[in-house]
Design a protein around this motif. Structure first.
Motif, mmCIF file in Angstrom:
data_model
loop_
_atom_site.group_PDB
_atom_site.id
_atom_site.type_symbol
_atom_site.label_atom_id
_atom_site.label_comp_id
_atom_site.label_asym_id
_atom_site.label_seq_id
_atom_site.Cartn_x
_atom_site.Cartn_y
_atom_site.Cartn_z
ATOM 1 N N ASN A 22 0.808 -1.226 0.000
ATOM 2 C CA ASN A 22 0.000 0.000 0.000
ATOM 3 C C ASN A 22 0.836 1.269 0.000
ATOM 4 N N HIS A 23 2.091 1.188 0.408
ATOM 5 C CA HIS A 23 2.895 2.404 0.542
ATOM 6 C C HIS A 23 4.065 2.427 -0.437
ATOM 7 N N GLN A 24 3.928 1.730 -1.568
ATOM 8 C CA GLN A 24 5.012 1.722 -2.557
ATOM 9 C C GLN A 24 5.466 3.134 -2.904
ATOM 10 N N ASP A 25 4.510 4.045 -3.116
ATOM 11 C CA ASP A 25 4.854 5.418 -3.510
ATOM 12 C C ASP A 25 5.680 6.115 -2.447
ATOM 13 N N LYS A 26 5.194 6.022 -1.206
ATOM 14 C CA LYS A 26 5.887 6.704 -0.123
ATOM 15 C C LYS A 26 7.275 6.100 0.098
ATOM 16 N N LEU A 27 7.362 4.790 0.043
ATOM 17 C CA LEU A 27 8.647 4.115 0.235
ATOM 18 C C LEU A 27 9.611 4.526 -0.880
ATOM 19 N N MET A 28 9.103 4.541 -2.108
ATOM 20 C CA MET A 28 9.904 4.943 -3.275
ATOM 21 C C MET A 28 10.441 6.361 -3.064
ATOM 22 N N HIS A 29 9.558 7.252 -2.577
ATOM 23 C CA HIS A 29 9.966 8.639 -2.357
ATOM 24 C C HIS A 29 11.075 8.725 -1.317
ATOM 25 N N GLN A 30 10.970 7.885 -0.290
ATOM 26 C CA GLN A 30 11.950 7.959 0.792
ATOM 27 C C GLN A 30 13.261 7.297 0.439
ATOM 28 N N VAL A 31 13.186 6.196 -0.268
ATOM 29 C CA VAL A 31 14.379 5.381 -0.476
ATOM 30 C C VAL A 31 14.954 5.575 -1.871
ATOM 31 N N GLY A 32 14.096 5.898 -2.820
ATOM 32 C CA GLY A 32 14.595 6.143 -4.166
ATOM 33 C C GLY A 32 14.601 4.912 -5.052
ATOM 34 N N CYS A 33 14.110 3.789 -4.576
ATOM 35 C CA CYS A 33 13.972 2.613 -5.438
ATOM 36 C C CYS A 33 12.832 1.756 -4.907
ATOM 37 N N PRO A 34 12.263 0.895 -5.766
ATOM 38 C CA PRO A 34 11.148 0.075 -5.284
ATOM 39 C C PRO A 34 11.618 -1.031 -4.344
ATOM 40 N N VAL A 35 10.666 -1.593 -3.607
ATOM 41 C CA VAL A 35 10.979 -2.715 -2.728
ATOM 42 C C VAL A 35 9.965 -3.816 -3.010
ATOM 43 N N LYS A 36 10.433 -5.065 -2.984
ATOM 44 C CA LYS A 36 9.599 -6.183 -3.397
ATOM 45 C C LYS A 36 9.798 -7.347 -2.438
ATOM 46 N N VAL A 37 8.688 -7.933 -1.974
ATOM 47 C CA VAL A 37 8.795 -9.150 -1.163
ATOM 48 C C VAL A 37 8.943 -10.322 -2.131
ATOM 49 N N LYS A 38 10.127 -10.980 -2.127
ATOM 50 C CA LYS A 38 10.347 -12.036 -3.122
ATOM 51 C C LYS A 38 9.872 -13.407 -2.629
ATOM 52 N N LYS A 39 10.223 -13.753 -1.418
ATOM 53 C CA LYS A 39 9.898 -15.095 -0.913
ATOM 54 C C LYS A 39 9.431 -14.994 0.543
ATOM 55 N N ILE A 40 8.515 -15.905 0.911
ATOM 56 C CA ILE A 40 7.988 -15.915 2.273
ATOM 57 C C ILE A 40 8.027 -17.336 2.825
ATOM 58 N N LEU A 41 8.695 -17.499 3.962
ATOM 59 C CA LEU A 41 8.739 -18.813 4.617
ATOM 60 C C LEU A 41 7.467 -19.025 5.430
ATOM 61 N N VAL A 42 6.749 -20.134 5.129
ATOM 62 C CA VAL A 42 5.548 -20.462 5.892
ATOM 63 C C VAL A 42 5.613 -21.919 6.313
ATOM 64 N N GLN A 43 4.714 -22.313 7.221
ATOM 65 C CA GLN A 43 4.686 -23.715 7.636
ATOM 66 C C GLN A 43 3.766 -24.532 6.750
ATOM 67 N N ASP A 44 2.730 -23.861 6.252
ATOM 68 C CA ASP A 44 1.694 -24.580 5.505
ATOM 69 C C ASP A 44 1.385 -23.794 4.233
ATOM 70 N N LEU A 45 1.714 -24.395 3.089
ATOM 71 C CA LEU A 45 1.542 -23.688 1.811
ATOM 72 C C LEU A 45 0.073 -23.435 1.486
ATOM 73 N N THR A 53 4.464 20.434 8.076
ATOM 74 C CA THR A 53 5.267 20.319 6.865
ATOM 75 C C THR A 53 5.956 18.957 6.810
ATOM 76 N N LEU A 54 6.538 18.561 7.922
ATOM 77 C CA LEU A 54 7.236 17.274 7.966
ATOM 78 C C LEU A 54 6.267 16.098 7.972
ATOM 79 N N GLY A 55 5.251 16.187 8.836
ATOM 80 C CA GLY A 55 4.366 15.041 9.032
ATOM 81 C C GLY A 55 3.519 14.731 7.807
ATOM 82 N N PHE A 56 3.101 15.786 7.099
ATOM 83 C CA PHE A 56 2.249 15.585 5.928
ATOM 84 C C PHE A 56 3.033 15.679 4.628
ATOM 85 N N SER A 57 4.334 15.971 4.715
ATOM 86 C CA SER A 57 5.173 16.146 3.527
ATOM 87 C C SER A 57 4.534 17.153 2.567
#
Lengths: 432, 432
Positions: A24-47, B211-215
């Motif tokens: 849900n926060h791809q845009d905000k994360l992108m703005h803060q970090v400057g690149c996208p982030v992706k969950v590639k793999k998830i360890l679970v007990q029961d598929l 300004t900071l909290g709402f960007s």
């Protein structure tokens, strides 16, 4: 720009929250970090288990090595819980130069030191904000915000379950067992509540806080622990009459080079800001030499607050990756551990006794205190309906734990003392 | 290892505190940053003034260029106050590639945007934690700790002077003028208290927080401001009866893409954690979509807390210097500013009226509210000793500011309404 890839160990409520926030926060994360982030793999007990979050079945695995040995995965987020197996996973992840974010206080309290050393040796970040008081950015504040101060004392309500139970007992005069049962039904307390109500969960968090705040390696074994199971409604009511609120308080106190760390039911002066932290909320009150008193308040647990803290840590890792400075600001303890002895731990104490209602008894009792130079702040005495007994409730002035324990031994030996009903630490006004 | 060299603009109480902390904490700073730090030059107005901190007279100068143009100075710390001249100094410092730490909220509220842009263009850090709520690491928490959350609302007690005055008025039933005088004598209030009591100081801080909290770039002019000078003891007492505490509250609220930012006397539900923030203490209550509710509490001002925040910022700058990443994480507003109109700002309202004590008057008044679909949470009516007048105190349910203001106009026109005595915003329980 290439995405930063994340492997997730565990997909319970916190893990699901992490997946949702990242989506849900791809845009905000992108703005803060400057690149996208992706969950590639998830360890679970029961598929095949039904989940309340949308994930591609191809993302799931039951084999941890699919994450720990995947060279494309940059960051491992651990939200599976557990201690021994989890430790091995994270050591492996770090040895594979993967950064680690964990929400696991049990693990950090036991193996935190080893894991931080491994992270440092591998030039990796190991962030664990979510392990203490989920929704409160207290660790970051201790490390950064109060960086140039000397922290002398931390007092914390760091377990939501026990705070919920004590709040209901205090405000509505209800019994411990009844409120515990309700808390279990509402999902605030586990089916086996021992770790919460015996104070262990709080002790783990205090060990983590003290280690960071005092820059001194504090182990779980260094924390004196007492839970809330023996607190009675009478104690709470007497506390109220005297102007105190009953809370399970973690205390980490440094004087000179020595520290004490404990978790115990405490009668807290009503005027102390922690006294009005209610229900499942947590708060940590920090005393700094320069800054004075600050408090950090928020939800202590809950899947969304914890997931938020995890993703905030992830953002920290990713920023460091983009800047190429991972592992550079791992904080290693600066001071040798020196614990206070019982003769160096001072506080006020609340004591409730049943004594024989006879001439001279009161004088006998108070003279024992005088022998140890312990004086009183408040005393109540009243007759009981039971045969020939009186109840004495007293609050001492500051006394050493050693003196107080010696006094308790002598009181038990006194023929006139029928029973020591209860005894609590008392913490006074906000000012130390 | 070469020392990082600092130039100080100003040597008042905060400046002296900074000098002392840097001296007393050399070991801790060295441990955190990995190199020593040294105050090289200090700009003062009077070279011969007696100071309560030991400085070599050779360190002092009355010429700002001795600092701004000294190539050996890496970081400029601004604790001199003022706006226009100070802005010029800092722009010059930044153009000389010096990092800047400032405690100056007046400056940041007016020229923050320009200075941050200049810092970014020059690859410099510009940190200003100390400008808001001195002792509380709130800005860092907004940027880092709640990084992956969406902040929807911030409520703050961000002015210590007014909180001190209102606390004394509430707790001891004392009059505004009397408490203000005492606060001035104690040094909590300035000789000219206008900036505090008119709410301007709080408004500047809310502009920085929003300004900071709402960007989103929020200017001082965007903040609706009302001070505490017209609060009466009656209003405080009525508030108490209805379960509210009078506080000067800054509110920054985002709904959808639109925001409102205001500072005004507010009747706050007693159960809200901000209601028990007393005396000169400050606190900021933050509502995040994921994390829920968190509060940051601490001393809002004072030379040592402010100096501590300044040195924490200095540590941040120095860490970045050692890592070679200055200016990399300057936060620039992400969203276009969109302010709510009065028809989009909702709250409860407290209203106190003097009306003619005649049949039908009450119905006339309430029908005006009904026309605007505004209903009541609480109503008190009582006769007054004055000739034929009655007092009505009411608290509405949620209503738009537009509707409420229209109602006030109509009430003023009503023959039966003798006087509108007072009107306040009301904020309910902790949950929005």
């Amino acid at each position: 720009m290439e995405a930063i890839q994340v492997g997730l160990l565990g997909l319970g409520t916190v893990g699901s929250g992490v997946v949702k926030i990242i989506e849900n926060h791809q845009d905000k994360l992108m703005h803060q970090v400057g690149c996208p982030v992706k969950v590639k793999k998830i360890l679970v007990q029961d598929l095949n288990k039904k989940r309340d979050v949308d994930v591609d079945p191809a993302q799931l695995t039951t084999n941890a090595d699919d994450i720990l040995q995947d060279p494309d995965i940059d960051v491992v987020i651990e939200v599976m819980g557990g201690i021994e197996e989890t430790r091995n996973y994270l050591l492996k992840a770090l040895s594979e130069k993967k950064h680690v974010v964990t929400a696991n206080k049990d693990l950090m309290a036991v193996y935190g030191s080893e894991l931080l050393t491994a992270a440092s040796a591998n030039g990796c970040d190991l962030f664990y904000e979510a392990s203490v008081a989920g929704g409160i950015p207290i660790l970051r504040s201790l490390v950064d915000g109060l960086a140039s101060d000397r922290i002398t004392k931390m007092m914390g309500i760091v377990n939501g379950t026990t705070n919920y139970i004590l709040t209901k007992m205090s405000k509505h005069g209800r019994a411990y067992e009844e409120v515990l049962k309700e808390a279990q039904e509402l999902g605030y307390a586990e089916a086996d509540p021992a770790s919460d109500v015996e104070g262990l969960d709080a002790a783990r968090k205090m060990a983590i806080l003290a280690t960071l705040g005092f820059s001194m390696k504090i182990d779980l074994d260094d924390v004196k622990v007492e839970g809330i199971t023996r607190i009675t409604e009478e104690d709470i009511q007497y506390g109220k009459q005297l102007g105190y609120t009953m809370k399970l308080i973690g205390i980490a106190h440094r004087e000179g080079e020595k520290v004490e760390v404990s978790v115990q039911p405490t009668l807290l002066s009503d005027s102390h800001p922690l006294a009005s932290v209610n229900d499942e909320y947590n708060a940590v009150y920090v005393y700094g030499e320069a800054v004075g008193e600050t408090m950090f308040y928020g939800p202590g647990a809950g899947s969304l607050p914890t997931a938020t803290a995890v993703v905030s840590d992830l953002v920290g890792v990713m920023k460091n990756m983009r800047l190429g400075v991972n592992g550079a600001n791992a904080v290693t303890p600066q001071y040798q551990k020196k614990l206070k002895g019982p003769d160096e731990i001072y506080s006020k104490f609340f004591l409730r006794l049943h004594v024989k209602d006879e001439v001279g008894v009161f004088a006998n009792i108070t003279s024992i205190f005088s022998e140890h130079s312990v004086s009183f702040e408040k005393i109540l005495q009243m007759p009981l309906k039971e045969n020939g007994l009186a109840e004495i409730v007293l609050v001492t002035h500051q006394a050493s734990l050693q003196d107080y324990e010696d006094i308790l031994v002598k009181l038990r030996d006194l023929n006139a003392v029928h029973e020591i009903k209860s005894s609590y630490r008392v913490e006074g006004s906000a000012r130390i």
